[in-house]
Design a protein around this motif. Structure first.
Motif, PDB file in Angstrom:
ATOM      1  N   ILE A 160       0.859  -1.198   0.000  1.00 19.17           N
ATOM      2  CA  ILE A 160       0.000   0.000   0.000  1.00 19.17           C
ATOM      3  C   ILE A 160       0.894   1.247   0.000  1.00 19.17           C
ATOM      4  O   ILE A 160       0.685   2.186  -0.764  1.00 19.17           O
ATOM      5  N   LEU A 161       1.904   1.202   0.859  1.00 18.77           N
ATOM      6  CA  LEU A 161       2.806   2.347   0.989  1.00 18.77           C
ATOM      7  C   LEU A 161       3.473   2.678  -0.356  1.00 18.77           C
ATOM      8  O   LEU A 161       3.632   3.852  -0.709  1.00 18.77           O
ATOM      9  N   ASP A 162       3.828   1.643  -1.100  1.00 22.26           N
ATOM     10  CA  ASP A 162       4.460   1.848  -2.410  1.00 22.26           C
ATOM     11  C   ASP A 162       3.535   2.565  -3.381  1.00 22.26           C
ATOM     12  O   ASP A 162       3.983   3.225  -4.315  1.00 22.26           O
ATOM     13  N   LYS A 163       2.226   2.376  -3.154  1.00 19.86           N
ATOM     14  CA  LYS A 163       1.271   2.866  -4.156  1.00 19.86           C
ATOM     15  C   LYS A 163       0.715   4.258  -3.846  1.00 19.86           C
ATOM     16  O   LYS A 163       0.142   4.890  -4.717  1.00 19.86           O
ATOM     17  N   ILE A 164       0.828   4.701  -2.591  1.00 15.96           N
ATOM     18  CA  ILE A 164       0.193   5.999  -2.300  1.00 15.96           C
ATOM     19  C   ILE A 164       1.204   7.150  -2.350  1.00 15.96           C
ATOM     20  O   ILE A 164       2.375   6.970  -1.990  1.00 15.96           O
ATOM     21  N   PRO A 165       0.748   8.305  -2.828  1.00 17.83           N
ATOM     22  CA  PRO A 165       1.654   9.443  -3.018  1.00 17.83           C
ATOM     23  C   PRO A 165       2.321   9.878  -1.703  1.00 17.83           C
ATOM     24  O   PRO A 165       1.763   9.692  -0.618  1.00 17.83           O
ATOM     25  N   LEU A 166       3.496  10.464  -1.854  1.00 13.27           N
ATOM     26  CA  LEU A 166       4.290  10.857  -0.679  1.00 13.27           C
ATOM     27  C   LEU A 166       3.595  11.891   0.201  1.00 13.27           C
ATOM     28  O   LEU A 166       3.865  11.983   1.397  1.00 13.27           O
ATOM     29  N   ASP A 167       2.695  12.685  -0.393  1.00 11.96           N
ATOM     30  CA  ASP A 167       2.033  13.723   0.417  1.00 11.96           C
ATOM     31  C   ASP A 167       0.686  13.246   0.994  1.00 11.96           C
ATOM     32  O   ASP A 167      -0.037  14.018   1.603  1.00 11.96           O
ATOM     33  N   ASN A 168       0.368  11.960   0.832  1.00 12.40           N
ATOM     34  CA  ASN A 168      -0.909  11.442   1.360  1.00 12.40           C
ATOM     35  C   ASN A 168      -0.831  11.314   2.881  1.00 12.40           C
ATOM     36  O   ASN A 168       0.143  10.751   3.426  1.00 12.40           O
ATOM     37  N   LYS A 169      -1.853  11.842   3.563  1.00 15.14           N
ATOM     38  CA  LYS A 169      -1.808  11.858   5.039  1.00 15.14           C
ATOM     39  C   LYS A 169      -1.936  10.470   5.683  1.00 15.14           C
ATOM     40  O   LYS A 169      -1.613  10.291   6.845  1.00 15.14           O
ATOM     41  N   ASP A 170      -2.396   9.495   4.917  1.00  9.46           N
ATOM     42  CA  ASP A 170      -2.533   8.127   5.460  1.00  9.46           C
ATOM     43  C   ASP A 170      -1.188   7.409   5.611  1.00  9.46           C
ATOM     44  O   ASP A 170      -1.098   6.387   6.280  1.00  9.46           O
ATOM     45  N   ARG A 171      -0.150   7.958   4.973  1.00 10.32           N
ATOM     46  CA  ARG A 171       1.163   7.282   5.009  1.00 10.32           C
ATOM     47  C   ARG A 171       1.668   7.103   6.443  1.00 10.32           C
ATOM     48  O   ARG A 171       2.195   6.065   6.806  1.00 10.32           O
ATOM     49  N   ILE A 219       0.166   4.170   8.185  1.00 12.58           N
ATOM     50  CA  ILE A 219       0.659   2.884   7.659  1.00 12.58           C
ATOM     51  C   ILE A 219       2.093   2.632   8.129  1.00 12.58           C
ATOM     52  O   ILE A 219       2.436   1.517   8.544  1.00 12.58           O
ATOM     53  N   ILE A 220       2.907   3.696   8.112  1.00 10.93           N
ATOM     54  CA  ILE A 220       4.301   3.544   8.563  1.00 10.93           C
ATOM     55  C   ILE A 220       4.328   3.112  10.029  1.00 10.93           C
ATOM     56  O   ILE A 220       5.085   2.232  10.440  1.00 10.93           O
ATOM     57  N   GLN A 221       3.428   3.710  10.819  1.00  8.26           N
ATOM     58  CA  GLN A 221       3.339   3.357  12.246  1.00  8.26           C
ATOM     59  C   GLN A 221       2.981   1.873  12.408  1.00  8.26           C
ATOM     60  O   GLN A 221       3.565   1.164  13.229  1.00  8.26           O
ATOM     61  N   LYS A 222       2.038   1.409  11.601  1.00 11.13           N
ATOM     62  CA  LYS A 222       1.623   0.003  11.672  1.00 11.13           C
ATOM     63  C   LYS A 222       2.785  -0.912  11.290  1.00 11.13           C
ATOM     64  O   LYS A 222       3.038  -1.926  11.957  1.00 11.13           O
ATOM     65  N   ILE A 223       3.503  -0.535  10.231  1.00  8.97           N
ATOM     66  CA  ILE A 223       4.645  -1.353   9.793  1.00  8.97           C
ATOM     67  C   ILE A 223       5.679  -1.442  10.914  1.00  8.97           C
ATOM     68  O   ILE A 223       6.210  -2.517  11.216  1.00  8.97           O
ATOM     69  N   ASN A 224       5.934  -0.308  11.591  1.00  3.49           N
ATOM     70  CA  ASN A 224       6.916  -0.297  12.689  1.00  3.49           C
ATOM     71  C   ASN A 224       6.494  -1.229  13.818  1.00  3.49           C
ATOM     72  O   ASN A 224       7.308  -1.956  14.377  1.00  3.49           O
ATOM     73  N   ILE A 225       5.192  -1.199  14.145  1.00  2.00           N
ATOM     74  CA  ILE A 225       4.692  -2.063  15.234  1.00  2.00           C
ATOM     75  C   ILE A 225       4.861  -3.534  14.845  1.00  2.00           C
ATOM     76  O   ILE A 225       5.381  -4.343  15.616  1.00  2.00           O
ATOM     77  N   ILE A 226       4.444  -3.890  13.628  1.00  2.00           N
ATOM     78  CA  ILE A 226       4.550  -5.304  13.215  1.00  2.00           C
ATOM     79  C   ILE A 226       6.020  -5.746  13.195  1.00  2.00           C
ATOM     80  O   ILE A 226       6.335  -6.853  13.628  1.00  2.00           O
ATOM     81  N   GLU A 227       6.903  -4.876  12.713  1.00  2.00           N
ATOM     82  CA  GLU A 227       8.318  -5.250  12.659  1.00  2.00           C
ATOM     83  C   GLU A 227       8.841  -5.551  14.056  1.00  2.00           C
ATOM     84  O   GLU A 227       9.582  -6.508  14.260  1.00  2.00           O
ATOM     85  N   LYS A 228       8.424  -4.756  15.041  1.00  2.00           N
ATOM     86  CA  LYS A 228       8.851  -5.007  16.432  1.00  2.00           C
ATOM     87  C   LYS A 228       8.303  -6.328  16.945  1.00  2.00           C
ATOM     88  O   LYS A 228       8.964  -7.087  17.641  1.00  2.00           O
ATOM     89  N   MET A 229       7.036  -6.605  16.589  1.00  2.00           N
ATOM     90  CA  MET A 229       6.394  -7.828  17.088  1.00  2.00           C
ATOM     91  C   MET A 229       7.075  -9.055  16.480  1.00  2.00           C
ATOM     92  O   MET A 229       7.239 -10.067  17.113  1.00  2.00           O
TER      93      MET A 229
END
Ligand SMILES: C[S@@+](CC[C@H](N)C(=O)[O-])C[C@H]1O[C@@H](n2cnc3c(N)ncnc32)[C@H](O)[C@@H]1O
Length: 210
Positions: free
Chosen positions: A186-197, A200-210
């Protein structure tokens, strides 16, 4: 019964449980439990007449005596006679809607839930109803991941990471890798200025820690 998913649900049921299986459809879970003497009392329900007659035919095949009821959710059921509810194979909003009947109930101590979507919303809402997430089993069947959640009556509040991604157990490893791929895509597909990024980045960080 050869469904890994329903066998995982059954593994959360104890001999002393008095269970309502809401949305039983074919009745396979109840038939397995009854055949193997896995619970003390059992009621199978479904909204649809066709599902119930399917269940009744299957029950007859095994010559078992199991109560069935056509009803919407927990309507017309004396909940005080039961201590446990299973709801599997439905969507989160339907499940939450059905369980809202438990607001002032004290007899239902255990919920075994397998939702098809929005597990974070499911965990949060059931926790707010007064049930703590006690255990989860994560399996992959026919290339689909299923998380089977066991909740027990308790006022303990779940932390945010558990609400989002569940109990961090060895059986989640492949599932978490799948989620990482999913969010990275998803992150690869959404523009850099999209507020949802950021979310998603926060979620990725949490999963990576888990
Ligand atoms: C996909 S099937 C799942 C069957 C079985 N629980 C399983 O996991 O294999 C969902 C079943 O839930 C029933 N259902 C949906 N909403 C319901 C409700 N509000 N009350 C009772 N049954 C419901 C449907 O009729 C259907 O038979």
């Amino acid at each position: 019964m050869n469904s890994k998913r329903l066998l995982s649900v059954a593994s959360f049921i104890d001999n002393n449980d008095k269970l309502i299986d809401v949305g039983c459809d074919h009745g396979y879970l109840g038939i397995y439990l009854k055949k193997n003497n896995k619970c003390k009392d059992l009621l199978l329900t479904d909204l649809r007449e066709s599902a119930l007659s399917n269940a009744i035919n299957n029950i007859k095949k095994y010559n078992l005596d199991i109560k069935v009821l056509k009803t919407d959710g927990l309507n017309n059921i004396d909940l005080d006679k039961y201590n446990c509810i299973s709801i599997c194979g439905m969507g989160t909003s339907n499940i939450i809607d059905i369980l809202s009947k438990l607001k002032n109930n004290n007899s239902i101590k255990k919920l075994i839930i397998q939702s098809n979507n929005d597990l974070d919303i499911l965990r949060k809402n059931i926790n707010n109803l007064g049930y703590n997430l006690d255990d989860e089993i994560t399996i992959k069947e026919n290339d689909i991941f299923y998380v089977i959640c066991k909740f027990v009556k308790s006022n303990k509040k779940l932390d945010n990471n558990t609400i989002l991604f569940g109990i961090n157990k060895e059986d989640k490893k492949e599932y978490y890798h799948y989620l990482l791929d999913y969010y990275n895509n998803i992150l690869d597909k959404i523009p850099l200025d999209n507020k949802d990024r950021e979310d998603i980045i926060q979620k990725i960080n949490i999963i990576e820690k888990m």
